[in-house]
Design a protein around this motif. Structure first.
Motif, PDB file in Angstrom:
ATOM      1  N   LYS A 296       0.722  -1.724  -0.220  1.00 38.04           N
ATOM      2  CA  LYS A 296      -0.092   0.423   0.115  1.00 38.04           C
ATOM      3  C   LYS A 296       0.141   1.039  -0.375  1.00 38.04           C
ATOM      4  N   VAL A 297       1.806   1.336   0.602  1.00 38.70           N
ATOM      5  CA  VAL A 297       2.906   2.437   0.646  1.00 38.70           C
ATOM      6  C   VAL A 297       3.406   2.875  -0.428  1.00 38.70           C
ATOM      7  N   VAL A 298       3.429   1.907  -1.094  1.00 37.11           N
ATOM      8  CA  VAL A 298       4.274   2.227  -2.621  1.00 37.11           C
ATOM      9  C   VAL A 298       3.748   1.859  -3.458  1.00 37.11           C
ATOM     10  N   SER A 299       2.420   1.847  -3.455  1.00 33.79           N
ATOM     11  CA  SER A 299       1.106   1.927  -4.548  1.00 33.79           C
ATOM     12  C   SER A 299       1.162   0.823  -5.711  1.00 33.79           C
ATOM     13  N   VAL A 300       2.326  -0.878  -4.871  1.00 36.18           N
ATOM     14  CA  VAL A 300       1.107  -1.712  -6.094  1.00 36.18           C
ATOM     15  C   VAL A 300       0.347  -2.577  -5.698  1.00 36.18           C
ATOM     16  N   ASP A 301      -0.147  -3.108  -7.045  1.00 40.88           N
ATOM     17  CA  ASP A 301      -1.251  -3.815  -7.269  1.00 40.88           C
ATOM     18  C   ASP A 301      -1.291  -4.968  -6.179  1.00 40.88           C
ATOM     19  N   GLN A 302      -1.407  -5.542  -5.175  1.00 38.77           N
ATOM     20  CA  GLN A 302      -1.669  -6.305  -4.385  1.00 38.77           C
ATOM     21  C   GLN A 302      -2.567  -8.206  -5.403  1.00 38.77           C
ATOM     22  N   GLN A 303      -3.323  -7.417  -5.574  1.00 37.34           N
ATOM     23  CA  GLN A 303      -3.267  -8.807  -6.974  1.00 37.34           C
ATOM     24  C   GLN A 303      -2.103  -9.847  -7.658  1.00 37.34           C
ATOM     25  N   LEU A 304      -1.279  -8.221  -7.288  1.00 39.10           N
ATOM     26  CA  LEU A 304      -0.137  -9.094  -8.611  1.00 39.10           C
ATOM     27  C   LEU A 304       0.690 -10.324  -7.460  1.00 39.10           C
ATOM     28  N   LEU A 305       0.944 -10.044  -5.288  1.00 38.75           N
ATOM     29  CA  LEU A 305       1.386 -10.923  -5.636  1.00 38.75           C
ATOM     30  C   LEU A 305       0.927 -12.258  -4.403  1.00 38.75           C
ATOM     31  N   THR A 306       1.341 -12.976  -5.962  1.00 36.54           N
ATOM     32  CA  THR A 306       0.146 -14.047  -5.360  1.00 36.54           C
ATOM     33  C   THR A 306       1.019 -15.640  -5.139  1.00 36.54           C
ATOM     34  N   HIS A 307       2.698 -15.556  -5.277  1.00 35.49           N
ATOM     35  CA  HIS A 307       3.200 -16.182  -5.019  1.00 35.49           C
ATOM     36  C   HIS A 307       4.020 -16.206  -3.499  1.00 35.49           C
ATOM     37  N   ARG A 308       3.498 -16.464  -2.979  1.00 30.59           N
ATOM     38  CA  ARG A 308       3.686 -16.705  -1.253  1.00 30.59           C
ATOM     39  C   ARG A 308       4.367 -17.970  -1.024  1.00 30.59           C
ATOM     40  N   GLN A 309       5.473 -18.469  -1.781  1.00 27.81           N
ATOM     41  CA  GLN A 309       6.195 -19.569  -1.305  1.00 27.81           C
ATOM     42  C   GLN A 309       7.681 -18.923  -1.026  1.00 27.81           C
ATOM     43  N   PRO A 310       8.347 -19.225  -0.630  1.00 21.96           N
ATOM     44  CA  PRO A 310       9.877 -18.967  -0.601  1.00 21.96           C
ATOM     45  C   PRO A 310      10.282 -19.535  -2.140  1.00 21.96           C
ATOM     46  N   ARG A 311      11.066 -18.686  -2.971  1.00 21.20           N
ATOM     47  CA  ARG A 311      11.858 -18.803  -3.472  1.00 21.20           C
ATOM     48  C   ARG A 311      13.109 -18.866  -3.526  1.00 21.20           C
ATOM     49  N   PRO A 312      13.876 -20.524  -3.652  1.00 21.10           N
ATOM     50  CA  PRO A 312      15.412 -20.738  -3.769  1.00 21.10           C
ATOM     51  C   PRO A 312      16.140 -19.601  -3.949  1.00 21.10           C
ATOM     52  N   SER A 313      16.072 -18.901  -5.069  1.00 15.51           N
ATOM     53  CA  SER A 313      16.919 -17.743  -5.484  1.00 15.51           C
ATOM     54  C   SER A 313      17.012 -16.476  -4.809  1.00 15.51           C
ATOM     55  N   HIS A 314      15.950 -16.497  -3.439  1.00 13.69           N
ATOM     56  CA  HIS A 314      16.024 -15.457  -2.730  1.00 13.69           C
ATOM     57  C   HIS A 314      15.810 -15.642  -1.619  1.00 13.69           C
ATOM     58  N   VAL A 315      15.330 -16.508  -0.995  1.00 10.40           N
ATOM     59  CA  VAL A 315      15.607 -17.013   0.735  1.00 10.40           C
ATOM     60  C   VAL A 315      16.087 -18.732   0.776  1.00 10.40           C
ATOM     61  N   THR A 316      16.933 -18.726   2.389  1.00 12.29           N
ATOM     62  CA  THR A 316      17.373 -19.479   1.934  1.00 12.29           C
ATOM     63  C   THR A 316      17.162 -20.317   3.050  1.00 12.29           C
ATOM     64  N   THR A 317      17.461 -21.948   3.326  1.00 14.74           N
ATOM     65  CA  THR A 317      17.072 -22.669   4.325  1.00 14.74           C
ATOM     66  C   THR A 317      17.827 -22.700   5.847  1.00 14.74           C
ATOM     67  N   GLY A 318      19.167 -21.967   5.292  1.00 20.38           N
ATOM     68  CA  GLY A 318      19.945 -22.087   5.525  1.00 20.38           C
ATOM     69  C   GLY A 318      20.680 -21.150   6.639  1.00 20.38           C
ATOM     70  N   SER A 319      21.519 -20.423   7.259  1.00 16.26           N
ATOM     71  CA  SER A 319      21.727 -19.551   8.069  1.00 16.26           C
ATOM     72  C   SER A 319      21.970 -18.290   7.214  1.00 16.26           C
ATOM     73  N   VAL A 320      22.353 -16.795   7.503  1.00 17.79           N
ATOM     74  CA  VAL A 320      22.162 -16.075   7.427  1.00 17.79           C
ATOM     75  C   VAL A 320      22.672 -15.060   8.459  1.00 17.79           C
ATOM     76  N   ASP A 321      24.029 -13.891   8.000  1.00 17.74           N
ATOM     77  CA  ASP A 321      24.035 -12.968   9.197  1.00 17.74           C
ATOM     78  C   ASP A 321      23.250 -12.264   9.366  1.00 17.74           C
ATOM     79  N   HIS A 322      23.183 -11.619   8.433  1.00 23.57           N
ATOM     80  CA  HIS A 322      21.688 -10.429   8.664  1.00 23.57           C
ATOM     81  C   HIS A 322      20.695 -11.075   7.715  1.00 23.57           C
ATOM     82  N   GLY A 323      21.404 -11.302   6.593  1.00 21.63           N
ATOM     83  CA  GLY A 323      19.876 -11.370   5.347  1.00 21.63           C
ATOM     84  C   GLY A 323      20.372 -10.134   4.495  1.00 21.63           C
ATOM     85  N   ALA A 324      19.760 -10.439   3.374  1.00 17.55           N
ATOM     86  CA  ALA A 324      19.426  -9.437   2.552  1.00 17.55           C
ATOM     87  C   ALA A 324      18.845  -7.787   2.927  1.00 17.55           C
TER      88      ALA A 324
END
Length: 700
Positions: free
Chosen positions: A356-384
């Motif tokens: 809402k803050v950045v005016s993005v249509d929420q109907q576009l946000l349908t991929h709610r599963q974590p993508r391996p390209s962006h989310v890791t099951t391993g550990s991170v120090d701070h995260g991207a």
């Protein structure tokens, strides 16, 4: 007796820790604690001449080249409290008082817990161990690791506080300490560059050289020279085109393979074209493809995107830090390219508010599963880099952090939200000519833009602008030969995007380190580069620096990568710190004769030294005899007011005059005073001197 003295890096961090643990003092997890904080680094190395035995002082004070390289074993590596100057009042303040306050505050604690930033460079450890040594702390030392300053992260870290026996057993400290000493030793290169430049007759204050600084300046200079020396060389090549404007051409693995088919004259290409006739299009194939969202941005990518909008590196770095401390965005100095599963799940409930803050249509946000390209099951120090746990009410309210606040959040938020969009879907179409199969075409036709409707960072951080435009799906049925005129590619302009992509490609520094270094070398009177809306140009000093470092280790990409690898090895206890410092001496030994030789090129490449002397406009003067008969000359304008003939006569007669001026803020100000002989920096001069009460009154 309090169990833990929790040492934070700065006041804002201490405030966040107090929020997470329930106060600046108290009990948490069965342990009593007291939160104290530094103000960043409180200590710095003393001058080289103060690091060495008395009989060596003259050598280390001197900037003469015969005294280089330094002997590392001469150094005590002594540090002193930093003395800072208030830019507004001009008053100086020593960190000695801060150290005394910290020593007193932790006196009755059983253990000191380092809770400074967990930086990939180890800077937080260095800052803390400096303080521990300065206050002569001899009780146990521990470490609290945290991904960010959100309450859950701090609380989790508190439950997992680690023991640190000594600084020498803390790999992060060893790495940062060795790096800071290496950088200190690289001061020799600045002395070399400055000395040979002055010997060549150039009126410079100082020519800064150093790890990453010299590489950046030299790389920009080389690109700038490549553009200046570029000469367009046209070539003519036979290609085919169908009615839909699809071009069919031969594919070459390199320029050498293409050379026989790229003619220097159009006539030669015309002769080749007589061998061809229009051909039918064959083997048309369509393949449905998917493409996922680009990776999360690091701070250098963010700076690259915002630079063309007029936000420089210093602005972005400072503003992002403020927004991090307010929990609006995540930790800036991260080296992570992905976020953890926990961080992903934490942000999911905030997605509607962020969108809402950045005016993005929420109907576009349908991929709610974590993508391996962006989310890791391993550990991170701070995260991207990503949005923080606090979602602002609007973009406009972020202006309170600085003018770039809304732009920073918009880019970071949209880039994060893009991973929740579906894949970009397109058809990849290929075809060839029936009569001439070597001539082929390939193009993409969008089917569903999906995440690209949210944000496509890959287009934003590309070196060159691209325009996908409308593409016709139909191919053929025939294609006819034509003469295509091409040319050798002109080197791209040295932009923030171009430089950051180069450093990222070679894995040199974290995103924050790259941005911080750009900020340093584009600021102040000794800046090496100028940056305007994302485009770099050389300063005179930067040009000199780049010329002097041709062929040197300090400006070498490969050498810099190797040095960073060695620093990492120190942090992993795989390389003794002393061996790393030896490379500083080797660098000076290698680079000194090269820089001396390169100085001979300055006149040819920079021009005569007089070209670098700034010509300041002469101030209007008036003159006459004082009442004592002394002939004097003084400025006829003071504070924007030009003295009239009558006022000049009165001043020479020793009389007081009165007039009005406007302050820098445009407010009227009454001034009165007399002509007087004054002293500035040891030099005497005659000029108008306002009465003592003028500025006293204006400050009330």
């Amino acid at each position: 007796m309090t169990d833990y003295a929790i040492l934070c890096e700065k006041a804002s961090a201490a405030k966040n820790f107090a929020t997470a643990l329930g106060g600046t003092t108290g009990t948490f997890g069965g342990k009593t604690f007291r939160i104290v904080h530094s103000h960043g680094h409180l200590l710095e190395f003393v001058d080289p001449k103060d690091q060495v035995p008395e009989d060596q002082v003259s050598r280390y004070r001197s900037w003469k080249l015969e005294h280089l390289p330094w002997t590392i074993s001469d150094f005590t590596w002594e540090k002193q409290p930093i003395v800072s100057k208030n830019p507004r009042t001009g008053r100086k303040k020593s960190a000695k008082g801060d150290l005394a306050d910290l020593k007193k505050a932790v006196k009755d604690c059983s253990a000191l817990v380092i809770a400074t930033d967990v930086d990939p460079s180890g800077e937080g450890e260095l800052l803390a161990w400096e303080i521990i040594e300065a206050i002569n702390w001899r009780k146990p030392v521990k470490r609290l690791y945290f991904a960010d300053e959100e309450a859950r992260s701090i609380q989790s870290g508190f439950y997992q506080i680690k023991d640190l026996t000594t600084a020498k057993q803390d790999g992060d400290f060893l790495k940062s300490d060795a790096r800071s000493k290496w950088d200190y030793l690289s001061m020799q290169l600045t002395r070399i560059a400055t000395t040979v430049t002055k010997q060549a007759g150039y009126p410079v204050r100082v020519v800064r050289e150093g790890r990453l600084k010299s590489l950046m300046a030299r790389h920009v200079y080389e690109q700038d020279q490549a553009r200046k020396t570029y000469r367009r060389k046209a070539y003519y090549e036979v290609k085919f085109q169908d009615p839909q404007k699809h071009v069919f051409a031969r594919k070459f693995k390199d320029d050498e393979a293409a050379a026989p088919y790229r003619h220097a004259s159009e006539a030669d290409a015309q002769r080749e074209m007589t061998q061809y006739h229009p051909s039918a299009v064959a083997n048309v194939k369509t393949t449905r493809r998917h493409s996922g969202p680009p990776k999360l941005l690091d701070l250098s990518n963010l700076a690259s995107i915002l630079a063309p909008r007029g936000y420089n590196a210093k602005e972005v770095l400072a503003t992002y830090q403020k927004m991090y401390e307010a929990k609006i965005v995540s930790y800036p100095r991260t080296d992570d390219a992905k976020i953890s599963m926990g961080q992903f799940k934490q942000l999911l409930p905030l997605v509607p508010a962020i969108a809402k803050v950045v005016s993005v249509d929420q109907q576009l946000l349908t991929h709610r599963q974590p993508r391996p390209s962006h989310v890791t099951t391993g550990s991170v120090d701070h995260g991207a880099n990503r949005p923080g746990e606090k979602v602002p009410g609007s973009l406009s309210m972020l202006s309170k952090y600085s003018k770039s606040g809304p732009a920073i959040y918009e880019v970071v938020a949209k880039n994060f939200l893009a991973m929740l969009g579906e894949d970009y879907v397109f058809d990849h179409i290929t075809a060839e000519l029936a009569d001439y199969p070597a001539f082929k075409t390939a193009f993409n036709v969008p089917v569903a833009l999906n995440y690209k409707l949210i944000y496509d960072s890959s287009r934003q951080i590309g070196d060159a602008d691209s325009d996908e435009g409308a593409v016709q799906r139909a191919v053929g049925p025939q294609a006819a030969p034509f003469i295509f005129e091409g040319a050798n590619k002109k080197p791209v302009a040295p932009t923030m995007k171009w430089l950051m992509n180069y450093l990222q490609q070679h894995n040199i520094g974290t995103g924050a380190t790259r941005v911080s270094t750009v900020s340093q070398i584009t600021s102040g009177p000794t800046a090496l580069l100028k940056e305007r809306k994302g485009q770099f140009s050389m300063t005179d000093v930067g040009t000199i620096s780049a010329i002097l470092t041709e062929g040197t280790i300090i400006s070498s990409t490969n050498a810099t990568k190797r040095l960073l690898t060695l620093m990492d090895q120190v942090g992993r206890f795989e390389l003794p710190p002393d061996q790393l410092l030896m490379t500083a001496t080797q660098t000076v030994e290698h680079d000194l004769p090269l820089m001396v030789a390169n100085a001979d090129k300055l006149r040819q490449l920079v021009g005569e030294p007089t070209k670098l002397v700034k010509k300041y406009p002469q101030k209007a003067k008036t003159s006459g005899k004082t009442k004592t008969g002394e002939e004097v000359k003084f400025n006829q304008v003071w504070g924007g007011h030009r003295f009239t003939a009558e006022e000049v006569t009165a001043l020479l007669a020793g009389e007081e005059i009165k007039f009005q001026i406007k302050t820098k803020r445009g407010k009227p100000m009454a001034v009165h005073g007399k002509l007087a002989q004054q002293t500035y920096k040891g030099h005497k001069f005659w000029g108008f001197k306002p009465a003592a009460d003028v500025f006293a009154r204006s400050g009330k």
